[in-house]
Design a protein around this motif. Sequence first.
Motif, PDB file in Angstrom:
ATOM      1  N   GLN A   1       0.828  -1.204   0.000  1.00 48.79           N
ATOM      2  CA  GLN A   1       0.000   0.000   0.000  1.00 48.79           C
ATOM      3  C   GLN A   1       0.866   1.259   0.000  1.00 48.79           C
ATOM      4  N   MET A   2       1.963   1.250   0.745  1.00 43.51           N
ATOM      5  CA  MET A   2       2.827   2.420   0.802  1.00 43.51           C
ATOM      6  C   MET A   2       3.557   2.636  -0.514  1.00 43.51           C
ATOM      7  N   MET A   3       3.927   1.571  -1.189  1.00 41.78           N
ATOM      8  CA  MET A   3       4.548   1.710  -2.510  1.00 41.78           C
ATOM      9  C   MET A   3       3.583   2.389  -3.479  1.00 41.78           C
ATOM     10  N   ALA A   4       2.327   1.940  -3.465  1.00 42.92           N
ATOM     11  CA  ALA A   4       1.327   2.556  -4.341  1.00 42.92           C
ATOM     12  C   ALA A   4       1.102   4.008  -3.957  1.00 42.92           C
ATOM     13  N   TYR A   5       1.050   4.281  -2.649  1.00 40.17           N
ATOM     14  CA  TYR A   5       0.851   5.654  -2.176  1.00 40.17           C
ATOM     15  C   TYR A   5       1.965   6.568  -2.652  1.00 40.17           C
ATOM     16  N   LEU A   6       3.214   6.164  -2.456  1.00 35.79           N
ATOM     17  CA  LEU A   6       4.345   7.013  -2.821  1.00 35.79           C
ATOM     18  C   LEU A   6       4.420   7.222  -4.330  1.00 35.79           C
ATOM     19  N   SER A   7       4.091   6.195  -5.102  1.00 35.34           N
ATOM     20  CA  SER A   7       4.110   6.323  -6.558  1.00 35.34           C
ATOM     21  C   SER A   7       3.066   7.335  -7.032  1.00 35.34           C
ATOM     22  N   LEU A   8       1.852   7.229  -6.471  1.00 35.47           N
ATOM     23  CA  LEU A   8       0.791   8.144  -6.874  1.00 35.47           C
ATOM     24  C   LEU A   8       1.045   9.561  -6.351  1.00 35.47           C
ATOM     25  N   LEU A   9       1.635   9.661  -5.167  1.00 38.55           N
ATOM     26  CA  LEU A   9       1.973  10.980  -4.631  1.00 38.55           C
ATOM     27  C   LEU A   9       2.962  11.688  -5.548  1.00 38.55           C
ATOM     28  N   LEU A  10       3.980  10.971  -6.009  1.00 38.25           N
ATOM     29  CA  LEU A  10       4.946  11.552  -6.946  1.00 38.25           C
ATOM     30  C   LEU A  10       4.260  11.942  -8.248  1.00 38.25           C
ATOM     31  N   LEU A  11       3.368  11.083  -8.746  1.00 39.66           N
ATOM     32  CA  LEU A  11       2.667  11.380  -9.993  1.00 39.66           C
ATOM     33  C   LEU A  11       1.807  12.632  -9.850  1.00 39.66           C
ATOM     34  N   SER A  12       1.169  12.801  -8.693  1.00 37.13           N
ATOM     35  CA  SER A  12       0.320  13.980  -8.490  1.00 37.13           C
ATOM     36  C   SER A  12       1.130  15.265  -8.503  1.00 37.13           C
ATOM     37  N   ARG A  13       2.406  15.168  -8.146  1.00 39.33           N
ATOM     38  CA  ARG A  13       3.245  16.367  -8.080  1.00 39.33           C
ATOM     39  C   ARG A  13       3.829  16.753  -9.423  1.00 39.33           C
ATOM     40  N   ILE A  14       3.892  15.825 -10.353  1.00 45.42           N
ATOM     41  CA  ILE A  14       4.479  16.146 -11.653  1.00 45.42           C
ATOM     42  C   ILE A  14       3.428  16.375 -12.730  1.00 45.42           C
ATOM     43  N   ARG A  15       2.170  16.059 -12.427  1.00 46.19           N
ATOM     44  CA  ARG A  15       1.113  16.325 -13.390  1.00 46.19           C
ATOM     45  C   ARG A  15       0.810  17.816 -13.425  1.00 46.19           C
ATOM     46  N   PRO A  16       0.538  18.361 -14.609  1.00 48.13           N
ATOM     47  CA  PRO A  16       0.241  19.794 -14.698  1.00 48.13           C
ATOM     48  C   PRO A  16      -1.072  20.129 -14.023  1.00 48.13           C
TER      49      PRO A  16
END
Length: 313
Positions: free
Chosen positions: A288-303
């Motif tokens: 769950q934490m791997m998925a969380y961190l991956s999506l958190l990073l994605l949310s920060r790089i999306r325009p």
Amino acid sequence: MTVKPSPASMPLVSVLIPAFNHEDFVQRCLDSVLDDPYPAKEIVIIDDGSTDRTAERIEAWLATHGAAMAVEYVSRENKGIAATLNELAARARGEYLRIGASDDYLLPGGSDVLVRYLIEHPHKGAAIGDCIVVDRHGAKILDSGMSDLHHANKRQYFSDDGIRRAVISHWAIGGPVTMLRKSALETVARWTEGLRIDDWDLFLRLAARDAIGFVDEKVCAYRLHGANFSKTRHTATRIVNLTEARQVALRRLCMFDEPDRTLLRAEAFRIGAKIAFLQGRSWLVALQMMAYLSLLLLSRIRPVPQRRRVGET
């Protein structure tokens, strides 16, 4: 230049108080509404099936102070917090709804601050402030509920983008800090009955519409007394609460644009990690934490897309 309304023209504020098993605190709560100098106000209070002397304390207060201001009081069987809030809102006559709590109390001037913010920001459906934190005896233990209790960065609350991110991933709203424009409930619907953690669901719906504003003023006192529902340490209850919060997050994904939708999905995984930890499933915590961190990073790089304010065409 903004013209401030005169006291005689200030809109009616309905202070909504759901009361349940707070015999030691409810009279202080009612006193605080009476003592608040805001000129146009009413109390709408429901005893939601208390099993202690809460109803008796309310009735004693009404016998002494009931003639001093408009009060509507109902005592009935327990229906839960969301159903009680919906009934309170339906009974309220005010244009603005101040959400109270029978174990907390208002600070003088808070209603005036919140009303003036909503008058000056007609596109906002809700205004939130900060609170002090007190112990069960009313002694101040923290100067800021947001900063000292929840460790929030209040600067984030001064923009719509920041408020959306804060509501999604760092819930820092505690105590009766909220004032709603009654019409806002008609836009986003009312409290979802059947939920135990009902306030996050409502604030997600408001945040998705950029309908929340923030005033950096202390408007109430939030009381920590060992029996606060949101502070329970009972493992089974925490799992139930977290499971509900995760379901709320997934249910409200469709209301948000990117990157906030991805951030809310990430939050659902973070909540899932907490559930797995309480269940003792360490392997699931890691996933769950791997998925969380991956999506958190994605949310920060999306325009970030250009957004419209509520009420703009």
